[in-house]
Write an enzyme that holds these catalytic residues in place. Structure first.
Site, PDB file in Angstrom:
ATOM      1  N   CYS A 177      13.748 -14.095 -27.048  1.00  0.00           N
ATOM      2  CA  CYS A 177      12.423 -14.207 -27.685  1.00  0.00           C
ATOM      3  C   CYS A 177      11.275 -14.160 -26.685  1.00  0.00           C
ATOM      4  CB  CYS A 177      12.337 -15.489 -28.518  1.00  0.00           C
ATOM      5  SG  CYS A 177      12.933 -16.968 -27.703  1.00  0.00           S
TER       6      CYS A 177
ATOM      7  N   HIS B 129       5.646 -18.415 -28.954  1.00  0.00           N
ATOM      8  CA  HIS B 129       5.633 -18.372 -27.491  1.00  0.00           C
ATOM      9  C   HIS B 129       4.364 -17.663 -27.023  1.00  0.00           C
ATOM     10  CE1 HIS B 129       9.622 -19.810 -27.552  1.00  0.00           C
ATOM     11  NE2 HIS B 129      10.311 -18.744 -27.181  1.00  0.00           N
TER      12      HIS B 129
HETATM   13  N1  LIG Z   1      15.021 -19.983 -31.939  1.00  0.00           N
HETATM   14  C1  LIG Z   1      14.552 -18.890 -31.333  1.00  0.00           C
HETATM   15  O1  LIG Z   1      13.338 -18.754 -31.014  1.00  0.00           O
HETATM   16  C2  LIG Z   1      15.479 -17.768 -31.019  1.00  0.00           C
HETATM   17  C3  LIG Z   1      14.927 -16.581 -30.583  1.00  0.00           C
HETATM   18  C4  LIG Z   1      15.756 -15.502 -30.266  1.00  0.00           C
HETATM   19  C5  LIG Z   1      17.098 -15.634 -30.393  1.00  0.00           C
HETATM   20  N2  LIG Z   1      17.639 -16.808 -30.812  1.00  0.00           N
HETATM   21  C6  LIG Z   1      19.087 -16.870 -30.922  1.00  0.00           C
HETATM   22  O2  LIG Z   1      19.450 -16.810 -32.310  1.00  0.00           O
HETATM   23  C7  LIG Z   1      20.646 -17.558 -32.511  1.00  0.00           C
HETATM   24  C8  LIG Z   1      20.397 -18.603 -33.591  1.00  0.00           C
HETATM   25  O3  LIG Z   1      19.404 -19.510 -33.111  1.00  0.00           O
HETATM   26  P1  LIG Z   1      18.710 -20.617 -34.030  1.00  0.00           P
HETATM   27  O4  LIG Z   1      17.547 -21.043 -33.242  1.00  0.00           O
HETATM   28  O5  LIG Z   1      18.527 -20.140 -35.442  1.00  0.00           O
HETATM   29  O6  LIG Z   1      19.874 -21.763 -34.040  1.00  0.00           O
HETATM   30  P2  LIG Z   1      20.116 -22.938 -35.093  1.00  0.00           P
HETATM   31  O7  LIG Z   1      18.860 -23.322 -35.786  1.00  0.00           O
HETATM   32  O8  LIG Z   1      20.881 -23.970 -34.341  1.00  0.00           O
HETATM   33  O9  LIG Z   1      21.104 -22.263 -36.195  1.00  0.00           O
HETATM   34  C9  LIG Z   1      22.426 -21.892 -35.885  1.00  0.00           C
HETATM   35  C10 LIG Z   1      23.090 -21.187 -37.071  1.00  0.00           C
HETATM   36  O10 LIG Z   1      24.393 -20.789 -36.663  1.00  0.00           O
HETATM   37  C11 LIG Z   1      25.362 -21.297 -37.587  1.00  0.00           C
HETATM   38  N3  LIG Z   1      26.597 -21.601 -36.874  1.00  0.00           N
HETATM   39  C12 LIG Z   1      26.752 -22.401 -35.802  1.00  0.00           C
HETATM   40  N4  LIG Z   1      28.069 -22.440 -35.435  1.00  0.00           N
HETATM   41  C13 LIG Z   1      28.722 -21.635 -36.309  1.00  0.00           C
HETATM   42  C14 LIG Z   1      30.093 -21.262 -36.486  1.00  0.00           C
HETATM   43  N5  LIG Z   1      31.059 -21.729 -35.669  1.00  0.00           N
HETATM   44  N6  LIG Z   1      30.412 -20.435 -37.490  1.00  0.00           N
HETATM   45  C15 LIG Z   1      29.449 -19.965 -38.339  1.00  0.00           C
HETATM   46  N7  LIG Z   1      28.151 -20.287 -38.245  1.00  0.00           N
HETATM   47  C16 LIG Z   1      27.794 -21.111 -37.234  1.00  0.00           C
HETATM   48  C17 LIG Z   1      24.717 -22.526 -38.160  1.00  0.00           C
HETATM   49  O11 LIG Z   1      25.335 -22.813 -39.414  1.00  0.00           O
HETATM   50  P3  LIG Z   1      25.544 -24.313 -39.987  1.00  0.00           P
HETATM   51  O12 LIG Z   1      24.370 -24.578 -40.895  1.00  0.00           O
HETATM   52  O13 LIG Z   1      26.795 -24.190 -40.744  1.00  0.00           O
HETATM   53  O14 LIG Z   1      25.617 -25.236 -38.816  1.00  0.00           O
HETATM   54  C18 LIG Z   1      23.259 -22.072 -38.312  1.00  0.00           C
HETATM   55  O15 LIG Z   1      23.127 -21.287 -39.480  1.00  0.00           O
HETATM   56  C19 LIG Z   1      21.028 -18.148 -31.135  1.00  0.00           C
HETATM   57  O16 LIG Z   1      21.942 -17.310 -30.494  1.00  0.00           O
HETATM   58  C20 LIG Z   1      19.710 -18.155 -30.413  1.00  0.00           C
HETATM   59  O17 LIG Z   1      19.882 -18.120 -29.009  1.00  0.00           O
HETATM   60  C21 LIG Z   1      16.860 -17.872 -31.147  1.00  0.00           C
END
Ligand SMILES: NC(=O)c1ccc[n+]([C@@H]2O[C@H](COP(=O)([O-])OP(=O)(O)OC[C@H]3O[C@@H](n4cnc5c(N)ncnc54)[C@H](OP(=O)(O)O)[C@@H]3O)[C@@H](O)[C@H]2O)c1
Length: 350
Positions: free
Chosen positions: A129, A258
């Site tokens: 991001c 950001h």
């Molecule tokens: N936040 C940002 O600004 C941002 C920007 C760019 C990229 N990203 C990337 O995008 C991805 C998601 O980030 P996020 O910020 O949305 O994280 P988050 O809020 O922690 O959400 C994680 C998601 O993944 C699911 N999950 C976790 N473990 C799993 C498993 N073993 N099997 C199936 N589903 C699973 C969770 O489901 P449950 O509800 O079942 O736990 C939830 O839906 C990451 O790789 C992160 O690095 C994030």
């Protein structure tokens, strides 16, 4: 008939993805499947007015799926994106698992949309991001003036650490509300400790009323993983393998969006007016650059929208052909969900 799966539909990025799908006038999807872990399976979420049940991640959820968006932690993507691809889906991955894989394109549609078709593993990666927040602007300026070097300082929001980051910042702010803190070293930490917020934070120091010069994991020679991602991913997206990049990544107590201070050096002669003309002509950039009128980009004005906002465009004093700029991009929209969704739209359009 194009079937879309969203893996990680219940997370910070996945929820924003659903908002984006809801806000589109039309979508090319005949069916949308919402997927998460066993923790969230059975949960009901509404997408475009239809109530859908979240299903647990398993190989068969990809049967019949054309495009699978992965908004899950790195290790989950690393294991499951190849499974989705082996079942015939194009996997578009938001995690860091595949970004630097030479057989996986790293795509920002405004910069290198054609790369999306070149996917030998059936996987397309979405950039980090922080990098993404400046790519539409840097791509446009590179096309016009040939970029040679970038020096970047980031001001990164709590939601970059996911839902736990958002929850932590709100909890810290609630614990500190009304207290006279921040006037003595350690007083914020004492109040947080007393409120049961002593440990277990996604951030390495209190974030409320603070700035923390660290994001990511420890790498060689004092660099953070986030800083190295900015360097490596900028080079790959822009197609400039020898681009000079140096970044300092800082977390600030902002919920979402950001901001980046960028010092960009070009091979061709550039001026703020020429750069503003290029930036203003980009459909996904808002130019907000009139300091005398108090006009510059801020996270609070940018959040919740699709464009990247750019302002404070200046000729660097003492550095020829170099501009200083300040950019803001919603890290959950263009920085994650929106760019991933735009890649999916590019793939669906064939
Ligand atoms: N936040 C940002 O600004 C941002 C920007 C760019 C990229 N990203 C990337 O995008 C991805 C998601 O980030 P996020 O910020 O949305 O994280 P988050 O809020 O922690 O959400 C994680 C998601 O993944 C699911 N999950 C976790 N473990 C799993 C498993 N073993 N099997 C199936 N589903 C699973 C969770 O489901 P449950 O509800 O079942 O736990 C939830 O839906 C990451 O790789 C992160 O690095 C994030």
């Amino acid at each position: 008939m194009t079937v879309l799966a969203i893996v990680g539909a219940t997370g910070a990025v996945g929820s924003t993805m659903i908002d984006i799908i809801d806000s589109r006038e039309t979508v090319p999807w005949s069916e949308i499947r919402l997927v998460a872990s066993a923790r969230s399976a059975g949960k009901k979420l509404t997408v475009r007015g239809e109530e859908l049940t979240v299903i647990e991640l398993a190989p068969e959820v990809f049967d019949g799926v054309d495009i699978a968006l992965f908004d899950v932690p790195d290790e989950v993507s690393a294991e499951w994106a190849p499974i989705a691809a082996s079942r015939g889906a194009v996997a578009v991955d938001n995690s860091g698992a595949f970004r630097m894989d030479p057989d996986v394109p790293l795509v920002v549609p405004e910069v290198n949309a054609a790369e999306a078709a070149n996917r030998p593993k059936g996987i397309i990666a979405n950039p980090n991001c922080t990098t993404l927040s400046m790519m539409a602007a840097m791509g446009a300026l590179h096309r016009a003036f040939e970029l040679q070097a970038l020096v970047v300082a980031s001001y990164q929001a709590a939601s970059g650490a996911g839902q736990v980051g958002i929850d932590r910042l709100y909890a810290e702010q609630a614990a500190l509300a009304g207290k006279e803190v921040g006037v003595r070293a350690g007083d914020v930490a004492e109040v947080l400790e007393a409120a049961g917020l002593g440990g277990d934070s996604p951030f390495p120091a209190p974030l409320a009323m603070n700035v923390v010069p660290w994001a990511g994991s420890v790498k060689d020679d004092g660099w953070s993983s986030e800083e190295l991602k900015v360097r490596n991913e900028s080079r790959k997206i822009l197609g400039i393998p020898d681009l000079k990049v140096s970044a300092t990544c800082v977390r600030v107590p902002v919920v979402t969006t950001h901001a980046l201070a960028v010092h960009a050096t070009f091979a061709s002669e550039v001026s703020p007016d020429k750069a503003r003309a290029v930036l203003a002509s980009q459909p996904t950039i808002v130019l907000r650059d009139d300091p005398a009128a108090g006009q510059w980009p801020t996270p609070l004005e940018t959040v919740g929208g699709d464009p990247t906002w750019v302002g404070r465009v200046r000729q660097a004093l003492d550095f020829p052909n170099t501009l200083e700029l300040f950019l803001c991009g919603d890290n959950l929209r263009k920085g994650a969900a929106l760019n991933t969704y735009e890649i999916a739209e590019t793939v669906a359009a064939g």
